[in-house]
Write a protein that holds these residues in place. Structure first.
Motif, PDB file in Angstrom:
ATOM      1  N   ALA A  91      15.276   7.955 -18.839  1.00  0.00           N
ATOM      2  CA  ALA A  91      14.801   8.206 -17.483  1.00  0.00           C
ATOM      3  C   ALA A  91      15.050   7.005 -16.582  1.00  0.00           C
ATOM      4  O   ALA A  91      15.299   7.156 -15.391  1.00  0.00           O
ATOM      5  N   GLU A  92      14.981   5.818 -17.135  1.00  0.00           N
ATOM      6  CA  GLU A  92      15.229   4.592 -16.374  1.00  0.00           C
ATOM      7  C   GLU A  92      15.974   3.619 -17.277  1.00  0.00           C
ATOM      8  O   GLU A  92      15.669   3.522 -18.461  1.00  0.00           O
ATOM      9  N   VAL A  93      16.953   2.921 -16.714  1.00  0.00           N
ATOM     10  CA  VAL A  93      17.736   1.937 -17.466  1.00  0.00           C
ATOM     11  C   VAL A  93      17.636   0.601 -16.741  1.00  0.00           C
ATOM     12  O   VAL A  93      17.879   0.515 -15.536  1.00  0.00           O
ATOM     13  N   PHE A  94      17.269  -0.435 -17.497  1.00  0.00           N
ATOM     14  CA  PHE A  94      17.221  -1.807 -17.007  1.00  0.00           C
ATOM     15  C   PHE A  94      18.363  -2.575 -17.665  1.00  0.00           C
ATOM     16  O   PHE A  94      18.727  -2.295 -18.806  1.00  0.00           O
ATOM     17  N   TYR A  95      18.893  -3.571 -16.957  1.00  0.00           N
ATOM     18  CA  TYR A  95      20.033  -4.312 -17.486  1.00  0.00           C
ATOM     19  C   TYR A  95      19.946  -5.778 -17.093  1.00  0.00           C
ATOM     20  O   TYR A  95      19.550  -6.120 -15.981  1.00  0.00           O
ATOM     21  N   THR A  96      20.320  -6.620 -18.027  1.00  0.00           N
ATOM     22  CA  THR A  96      20.586  -8.022 -17.732  1.00  0.00           C
ATOM     23  C   THR A  96      21.890  -8.399 -18.435  1.00  0.00           C
ATOM     24  O   THR A  96      22.183  -7.932 -19.535  1.00  0.00           O
ATOM     25  N   PHE A  97      22.686  -9.200 -17.769  1.00  0.00           N
ATOM     26  CA  PHE A  97      24.006  -9.539 -18.307  1.00  0.00           C
ATOM     27  C   PHE A  97      23.914 -10.554 -19.434  1.00  0.00           C
ATOM     28  O   PHE A  97      22.948 -11.303 -19.545  1.00  0.00           O
ATOM     29  N   MET A 126      27.296  -3.248  -8.703  1.00  0.00           N
ATOM     30  CA  MET A 126      27.604  -2.037  -9.460  1.00  0.00           C
ATOM     31  C   MET A 126      26.329  -1.395  -9.978  1.00  0.00           C
ATOM     32  O   MET A 126      26.139  -0.183  -9.892  1.00  0.00           O
ATOM     33  N   CYS A 127      25.412  -2.200 -10.516  1.00  0.00           N
ATOM     34  CA  CYS A 127      24.151  -1.663 -11.027  1.00  0.00           C
ATOM     35  C   CYS A 127      23.366  -0.980  -9.912  1.00  0.00           C
ATOM     36  O   CYS A 127      22.822   0.115 -10.107  1.00  0.00           O
ATOM     37  N   ALA A 128      23.309  -1.596  -8.736  1.00  0.00           N
ATOM     38  CA  ALA A 128      22.598  -0.992  -7.602  1.00  0.00           C
ATOM     39  C   ALA A 128      23.236   0.340  -7.219  1.00  0.00           C
ATOM     40  O   ALA A 128      22.530   1.325  -6.960  1.00  0.00           O
ATOM     41  N   ARG A 129      24.563   0.389  -7.229  1.00  0.00           N
ATOM     42  CA  ARG A 129      25.283   1.608  -6.848  1.00  0.00           C
ATOM     43  C   ARG A 129      25.000   2.760  -7.803  1.00  0.00           C
ATOM     44  O   ARG A 129      24.867   3.908  -7.379  1.00  0.00           O
ATOM     45  N   ILE A 130      24.873   2.475  -9.103  1.00  0.00           N
ATOM     46  CA  ILE A 130      24.683   3.560 -10.080  1.00  0.00           C
ATOM     47  C   ILE A 130      23.222   3.764 -10.473  1.00  0.00           C
ATOM     48  O   ILE A 130      22.915   4.620 -11.301  1.00  0.00           O
ATOM     49  N   GLY A 131      22.314   2.993  -9.874  1.00  0.00           N
ATOM     50  CA  GLY A 131      20.891   3.193 -10.127  1.00  0.00           C
ATOM     51  C   GLY A 131      20.352   2.558 -11.388  1.00  0.00           C
ATOM     52  O   GLY A 131      19.360   3.020 -11.948  1.00  0.00           O
ATOM     53  N   VAL A 132      20.973   1.484 -11.837  1.00  0.00           N
ATOM     54  CA  VAL A 132      20.477   0.725 -12.984  1.00  0.00           C
ATOM     55  C   VAL A 132      19.670  -0.449 -12.449  1.00  0.00           C
ATOM     56  O   VAL A 132      20.115  -1.155 -11.532  1.00  0.00           O
ATOM     57  N   GLN A 133      18.486  -0.651 -12.989  1.00  0.00           N
ATOM     58  CA  GLN A 133      17.559  -1.668 -12.484  1.00  0.00           C
ATOM     59  C   GLN A 133      17.911  -3.061 -13.011  1.00  0.00           C
ATOM     60  O   GLN A 133      18.132  -3.236 -14.205  1.00  0.00           O
ATOM     61  N   THR A 134      17.941  -4.032 -12.109  1.00  0.00           N
ATOM     62  CA  THR A 134      18.167  -5.432 -12.505  1.00  0.00           C
ATOM     63  C   THR A 134      17.029  -6.329 -12.023  1.00  0.00           C
ATOM     64  O   THR A 134      17.076  -7.542 -12.217  1.00  0.00           O
TER      65      THR A 134
END
Length: 160
Positions: A91-97, A126-134
């Motif tokens: 439902a929600e994806v968070f990401y850190t590089f 890119m993350c903001a564009r595809i809806g991935v939370q950073t």
């Protein structure tokens, strides 16, 4: 470090939660978070690992994924992987590089990416564009997820 394919490492935390108090748009999807999953070192440049991501399937439970870096140095592969997590299972994806995302290759040079700092900005966009939370976000009552970002420089690497 060996370039051999290895399975992504995963940790699962079951967090007792109550009704979400996030934005209205997310509230219906995030009412009852069933689990928070963390995965790192996915290394989708290895086909076995990319197949693992493609095999993720939607579940009845509402889960959150934290993708903790070292997915790929290729931005297209990174985007495809993060979209795979969103589309298939979470439902929600968070990401850190991780450090691999900061490596510069021919595709980066072609895009005009001058250094790793600029690439970080491209990853965030890119993350903001595809809806991935950073950024930190409250996913439900009693549960915040806060991705931690840090910079890697080759001078920090003391391994032979």
């Amino acid at each position: 470090m060996s370039r051999a394919a290895r399975a992504p490492s995963t940790r699962v935390a079951r967090v007792p939660t109550t009704r979400a108090s996030t934005s209205r748009a997310r509230a219906s999807a995030m009412r009852d978070v069933a689990g928070v999953y963390a995965v790192s070192d996915v290394h989708v440049d290895h086909e076995k690992n990319a197949a693992w991501v493609r095999a993720l399937r939607r579940r009845d439970d509402v889960d959150v994924a934290c993708v903790c870096g070292d997915v790929s140095d290729d931005l297209d592969a990174l985007e495809e992987t993060l979209e795979g997590f969103k589309r298939a299972a979470f439902a929600e994806v968070f990401y850190t590089f991780g450090n691999h995302e900061l490596w510069l290759g021919e595709a980066d040079e072609t895009r005009g990416t001058k250094d790793s700092k600029a690439k970080i900005e491209e990853v965030f966009a890119m993350c903001a564009r595809i809806g991935v939370q950073t950024s930190p976000m409250k996913v439900c009552d009693g549960l915040w997820i806060a991705p931690v970002h840090s910079y890697h420089h080759k001078a920090f690497d003391t391994e032979p």
